[in-house]
Design a protein around this motif. Structure first.
Motif, mmCIF file in Angstrom:
data_model
loop_
_atom_site.group_PDB
_atom_site.id
_atom_site.type_symbol
_atom_site.label_atom_id
_atom_site.label_comp_id
_atom_site.label_asym_id
_atom_site.label_seq_id
_atom_site.Cartn_x
_atom_site.Cartn_y
_atom_site.Cartn_z
ATOM 1 N N ILE A 207 0.840 -1.196 0.000
ATOM 2 C CA ILE A 207 0.000 0.000 0.000
ATOM 3 C C ILE A 207 0.876 1.248 0.000
ATOM 4 O O ILE A 207 0.578 2.244 -0.690
ATOM 5 N N ALA A 208 1.952 1.203 0.740
ATOM 6 C CA ALA A 208 2.878 2.343 0.747
ATOM 7 C C ALA A 208 3.488 2.545 -0.642
ATOM 8 O O ALA A 208 3.667 3.688 -1.089
ATOM 9 N N THR A 209 3.799 1.438 -1.325
ATOM 10 C CA THR A 209 4.331 1.537 -2.684
ATOM 11 C C THR A 209 3.303 2.158 -3.627
ATOM 12 O O THR A 209 3.628 3.021 -4.446
ATOM 13 N N VAL A 210 2.055 1.723 -3.496
ATOM 14 C CA VAL A 210 0.993 2.292 -4.334
ATOM 15 C C VAL A 210 0.900 3.794 -4.125
ATOM 16 O O VAL A 210 0.836 4.578 -5.096
ATOM 17 N N LYS A 211 0.909 4.229 -2.881
ATOM 18 C CA LYS A 211 0.773 5.660 -2.603
ATOM 19 C C LYS A 211 1.983 6.438 -3.107
ATOM 20 O O LYS A 211 1.848 7.584 -3.584
ATOM 21 N N ALA A 212 3.145 5.841 -3.035
ATOM 22 C CA ALA A 212 4.326 6.512 -3.584
ATOM 23 C C ALA A 212 4.223 6.644 -5.099
ATOM 24 O O ALA A 212 4.577 7.687 -5.676
ATOM 25 N N LEU A 213 3.723 5.605 -5.757
ATOM 26 C CA LEU A 213 3.547 5.664 -7.207
ATOM 27 C C LEU A 213 2.524 6.719 -7.601
ATOM 28 O O LEU A 213 2.661 7.386 -8.637
ATOM 29 N N LEU A 214 1.494 6.877 -6.782
ATOM 30 C CA LEU A 214 0.425 7.816 -7.124
ATOM 31 C C LEU A 214 0.896 9.258 -7.167
ATOM 32 O O LEU A 214 0.262 10.102 -7.811
ATOM 33 N N ALA A 215 2.002 9.546 -6.509
ATOM 34 C CA ALA A 215 2.519 10.916 -6.534
ATOM 35 C C ALA A 215 2.843 11.369 -7.947
ATOM 36 O O ALA A 215 2.816 12.567 -8.238
ATOM 37 N N ASP A 216 3.142 10.404 -8.827
ATOM 38 C CA ASP A 216 3.487 10.764 -10.202
ATOM 39 C C ASP A 216 2.527 10.130 -11.201
ATOM 40 O O ASP A 216 2.877 9.907 -12.353
ATOM 41 N N CYS A 217 1.321 9.793 -10.759
ATOM 42 C CA CYS A 217 0.315 9.216 -11.652
ATOM 43 C C CYS A 217 -0.821 10.216 -11.874
ATOM 44 O O CYS A 217 -1.174 10.985 -10.992
ATOM 45 N N ASP A 218 -1.362 10.172 -13.057
ATOM 46 C CA ASP A 218 -2.493 11.035 -13.400
ATOM 47 C C ASP A 218 -3.826 10.323 -13.187
ATOM 48 O O ASP A 218 -4.839 10.973 -12.924
ATOM 49 N N VAL A 219 -3.818 8.999 -13.352
ATOM 50 C CA VAL A 219 -5.053 8.227 -13.344
ATOM 51 C C VAL A 219 -4.866 6.972 -12.510
ATOM 52 O O VAL A 219 -3.827 6.303 -12.607
ATOM 53 N N LEU A 220 -5.844 6.643 -11.702
ATOM 54 C CA LEU A 220 -5.966 5.320 -11.093
ATOM 55 C C LEU A 220 -7.271 4.737 -11.620
ATOM 56 O O LEU A 220 -8.323 5.391 -11.570
ATOM 57 N N ILE A 221 -7.211 3.521 -12.127
ATOM 58 C CA ILE A 221 -8.420 2.857 -12.592
ATOM 59 C C ILE A 221 -8.501 1.467 -11.971
ATOM 60 O O ILE A 221 -7.507 0.736 -11.957
ATOM 61 N N GLU A 222 -9.671 1.146 -11.441
ATOM 62 C CA GLU A 222 -9.851 -0.149 -10.759
ATOM 63 C C GLU A 222 -11.203 -0.732 -11.132
ATOM 64 O O GLU A 222 -12.156 0.001 -11.410
ATOM 65 N N ASN A 223 -11.260 -2.077 -11.152
ATOM 66 C CA ASN A 223 -12.557 -2.711 -11.417
ATOM 67 C C ASN A 223 -12.864 -3.810 -10.402
ATOM 68 O O ASN A 223 -13.437 -4.841 -10.730
#
Length: 392
Positions: free
Chosen positions: A87-103
């Motif tokens: 989860i910490a890795t995901v949040k770190a990645l999100l700092a430089d992401c424009d979009v999160l998409i989940e299904n």
């Protein structure tokens, strides 16, 4: 005509857009594959066993060709989302992401601490796309949904098939594809809005909503006309002659939608007097009396091969076609010229023909893409990039 790879001097339309992709199976990956085709950096987050489609055929040398088709051009990292480190890795990645998409099913991302509300404060720019069977609200929100379920519940299956036959599935997973298309559309709208405001938003997409919305003719007849549409087989429910008809060696498709075309059609089949026939003087009357009209078509076409029928009709400007197989459609000069598929080079499978998103953008070439990734193949690069960005 061979497809041309993107010009290295001209950025693709989505170059610079980074997507953290938590989708699997078909609808979500279909959405993100189209984004990858246009230059987005799609980071596919998978569980240790990988996307379910890695294990669904058809297979070639142990690799799922279905997975290859709809995960082209992405990067893969495997994360155990039950782990705090992941989860910490995901949040770190999100700092430089424009979009999160989940299904995932509604509620799953919330349990993981990755819901839109949990992330929006720290990542106000984030476009967060949730794609599910029935959306984030409504009485069916918790129900599981596959394409066949959505086709059944949307009314599409009931409207498809012969009048005296059973409800019929469409020959493709149209519910999933519609959901993927609307997810891509919603993502683009939210990104455009973010470019003006600097703020992302939550985009809620449902397969059911998408498929119901993809049936405007049925919607018009039901919502405004008060009808209960019934199956009409291979004939149009509102117009005639508009459907498929037999020739000497097969069937052909025909579309006559107005009086001008009908007059031309009557000349082609050697029955010019039908224009004045009281049964056929308007489109609604022609549909009402379609069985009688079909008899005249059968008299003309029954002794001609399909190719000649189509030639005569097309030469007169009347929309007509033979019934192509899927293989014939993909191999057709039109599909080749338009670059609907292009090649990728897979490290184990060699050269593969895979689909490509169908929209042409001026200055953006086609082809030149990467194959679908092996499970976790890009974890090192992704984490190294993350470390560099954190140190910068």
């Amino acid at each position: 005509m061979p497809t041309q790879p993107p010009n290295s001097q001209t950025p693709q339309p989505l170059s610079g857009v980074r997507v953290l992709d938590f989708t699997r199976v078909l609808a979500g990956p279909y959405c993100t594959a189209m984004m990858a085709d246009l230059g987005a950096d799609v980071i596919k987050v998978e569980a240790a066993h990988g996307d379910d489609y890695r294990h669904i055929g058809p297979f070639k040398d142990g690799e799922s060709l279905l997975f290859q088709a709809i995960n082209r051009g992405k990067r893969s990292i495997a994360l155990d989302l039950k782990s705090p480190d992941a989860i910490a890795t995901v949040k770190a990645l999100l700092a430089d992401c424009d979009v999160l998409i989940e299904n995932f099913r509604p509620g799953v991302m919330e349990k993981l601490g990755l819901s839109y509300n949990a992330l929006a404060k720290d990542f106000p720019h984030l476009v967060y796309v949730s794609l599910s069977g029935f959306g984030q609200t409504g009485p069916n929100t918790k129900k599981p949904a596959y394409d066949i379920i959505v086709q059944a519940m949307s009314g599409l299956m009931d409207a498809t098939g012969e009048p005296d036959g059973a409800p019929t599935m469409v020959g493709e997973a149209l519910g999933d594809v519609a959901g993927g298309l609307f997810a891509a559309w919603g993502t683009m709208v939210a990104l455009f809005d973010c470019s003006r405001t600097g703020l992302g938003r939550h985009v809620d997409v449902a397969l059911f909503d998408g498929l119901v919305s993809m049936m405007p003719i049925l919607a018009c007849r039901t919502l405004m006309g008060g009808e209960t549409p019934v199956r009409t087989g291979n004939r149009h429910p509102l117009s005639a002659p508009f459907g498929t008809y037999p020739a000497a060696d097969g069937h052909f498709a025909l579309a006559v939608l107005n009086d001008r075309l009908f007059a031309t059609f009557c000349d082609v089949i050697g029955q010019p007097e039908l224009v004045q026939d009281a049964r056929f003087t308007s489109d609604p009357l022609r549909r009402e009396n379609e069985p009688a009209l079909a008899e005249y078509i059968d008299q003309w076409a029954s002794s001609l091969p399909v190719d000649q029928v189509v030639h005569h009709l097309s030469a007169a400007g009347i929309p007509a076609s033979s019934i192509q197989t899927v293989a014939q459609a993909w191999a057709s000069p039109q599909a080749v010229e338009r670059g609907l598929a292009s090649t990728v080079t897979h490290p184990d499978l060699g050269v593969l023909n895979v689909p490509e998103q169908p929209v042409h953008f001026n200055g953006a070439g086609r082809g030149g893409r990467k194959p679908a990734p092996a499970l976790n193949a890009d974890a090192g690069d992704i984490l190294n990039l993350l470390n560099k960005e954190q140190c910068a």
